[in-house]
Design an enzyme around this catalytic site. Structure first.
Site, PDB file in Angstrom:
ATOM      1  N   VAL A 221     -34.442  -0.373  -6.794  1.00  0.00           N
ATOM      2  CA  VAL A 221     -33.700  -0.229  -8.041  1.00  0.00           C
ATOM      3  C   VAL A 221     -34.408  -1.012  -9.133  1.00  0.00           C
ATOM      4  O   VAL A 221     -34.758  -2.181  -8.941  1.00  0.00           O
ATOM      5  CB  VAL A 221     -32.244  -0.736  -7.874  1.00  0.00           C
ATOM      6  CG1 VAL A 221     -31.482  -0.567  -9.175  1.00  0.00           C
ATOM      7  CG2 VAL A 221     -31.553   0.030  -6.755  1.00  0.00           C
ATOM      8  N   ASP A 222     -34.628  -0.361 -10.266  1.00  0.00           N
ATOM      9  CA  ASP A 222     -35.283  -0.996 -11.397  1.00  0.00           C
ATOM     10  C   ASP A 222     -34.228  -1.377 -12.433  1.00  0.00           C
ATOM     11  O   ASP A 222     -33.429  -0.535 -12.838  1.00  0.00           O
ATOM     12  CB  ASP A 222     -36.307  -0.039 -12.011  1.00  0.00           C
ATOM     13  CG  ASP A 222     -36.980  -0.626 -13.233  1.00  0.00           C
ATOM     14  OD1 ASP A 222     -37.050  -1.863 -13.317  1.00  0.00           O
ATOM     15  OD2 ASP A 222     -37.420   0.142 -14.091  1.00  0.00           O
ATOM     16  N   LYS A 223     -34.218  -2.652 -12.854  1.00  0.00           N
ATOM     17  CA  LYS A 223     -33.278  -3.090 -13.884  1.00  0.00           C
ATOM     18  C   LYS A 223     -33.776  -2.581 -15.235  1.00  0.00           C
ATOM     19  O   LYS A 223     -34.870  -2.896 -15.677  1.00  0.00           O
ATOM     20  CB  LYS A 223     -33.161  -4.611 -13.932  1.00  0.00           C
ATOM     21  CG  LYS A 223     -32.115  -5.106 -14.925  1.00  0.00           C
ATOM     22  CD  LYS A 223     -32.234  -6.586 -15.147  1.00  0.00           C
ATOM     23  CE  LYS A 223     -33.382  -6.905 -16.068  1.00  0.00           C
ATOM     24  NZ  LYS A 223     -33.187  -6.364 -17.440  1.00  0.00           N
TER      25      LYS A 223
END
Length: 259
Positions: free
Chosen positions: A151-153
């Site tokens: 997951v990329d913020k």
């Protein structure tokens, strides 16, 4: 550029097109708005991304393959069963039809779709309890094949706003230096034409409206990582510390902040 995520600078000239999401990294610009709402390029991309692509999953294709195979193979089996009942067992034509249909119906895997639907519904319920929003039922099958989820913020979970909390001077600076630097800093941010979120936060912190007079200003550029103001007597720059400070001063400031 917000539209593509590219960091490469693209030089524009008079008459060039600007796409939605473009930002100025140096200088000024006057633009004419030619499309809004659904006619804008960004909105067209958004609408295209939201289009539901009805693509069959591997599980659905496998089930349909089984049903097609069964539908084909059931024809010769039905003929064989009917012939056996009529000619070998010497049953009547009606009885042969009934027995053949009864045998063939049990071979049709009509329960597969029901079982798949029930399984997907139960999975959707479990995910909903964990506050997971499904785009469609097919995503459950995709998630079942996932071993590692990265997951990329992104900016969607952060606020596009900065706040100044304090002004820190070198340890050897006196209170007189602090007051003098605050005055210079206030004049600087009111004179420079930059309007990025960093400058907006600084203007909110420093309330003075004084400006430098008779200046030559250079707006902030991501290429050199600083902006500049030249007055009759001095030159001031505001930017990245690793660009404006020498290595010794940079290390001293880092040590001061980490203490």
């Amino acid at each position: 550029m917000l539209l593509t995520g590219e960091e490469d600078e693209i030089e524009k000239v008079i008459g060039s097109d600007l796409k939605s999401g473009s930002s100025i990294i140096s200088g000024k610009c006057l633009a004419k708005l030619t499309a809004v709402g659904n006619d804008s390029y960004a909105d067209k991309l958004t609408q295209k991304a939201k289009e539901v692509k009805h693509k069959k999953t591997d599980m659905i294709r496998a089930i349909e393959g089984i049903i097609k195979f069964t539908g084909i193979i059931i024809i010769p089996i039905g003929i064989t069963l009917f012939s056996q009942s009529l000619f070998l067992n010497h049953k009547t034509f009606s009885d042969s039809i009934v027995s053949t249909v009864g045998a063939l119906i049990g071979m049709i895997p009509e329960g597969l779709y029901l079982l798949v639907t029930v399984a997907l519904a139960i999975s959707a319920t479990k995910l909903a309890r964990k506050k997971v929003l499904l785009h469609d039922m097919k995503s459950i099958e995709s998630l079942a094949r996932v071993n590692i989820l990265c997951v990329d913020k992104t900016g969607t979970i952060t606020a596009n706003k900065m706040t100044v909390t304090d002004l820190i001077l070198p340890q050897q600076a006196s209170q007189k230096d602090l007051i003098a630097n605050q005055a210079i800093f206030s004049k600087y941010i009111n004179t420079i034409s930059d309007s990025n979120i960093t400058m907006l936060a600084l203007r909110e912190y420093f309330k003075s409206k004084e400006k430098f007079q008779n200046t030559e200003t250079t707006p902030f550029s991501s290429k050199v990582k600083y902006s500049q103001i030249k007055t009759e007597n001095s030159t001031y720059r505001l930017g990245a510390p690793d660009i404006l400070l020498d290595q010794a001063a940079l290390e001293a400031n880092q040590n001061q902040l980490t203490q």
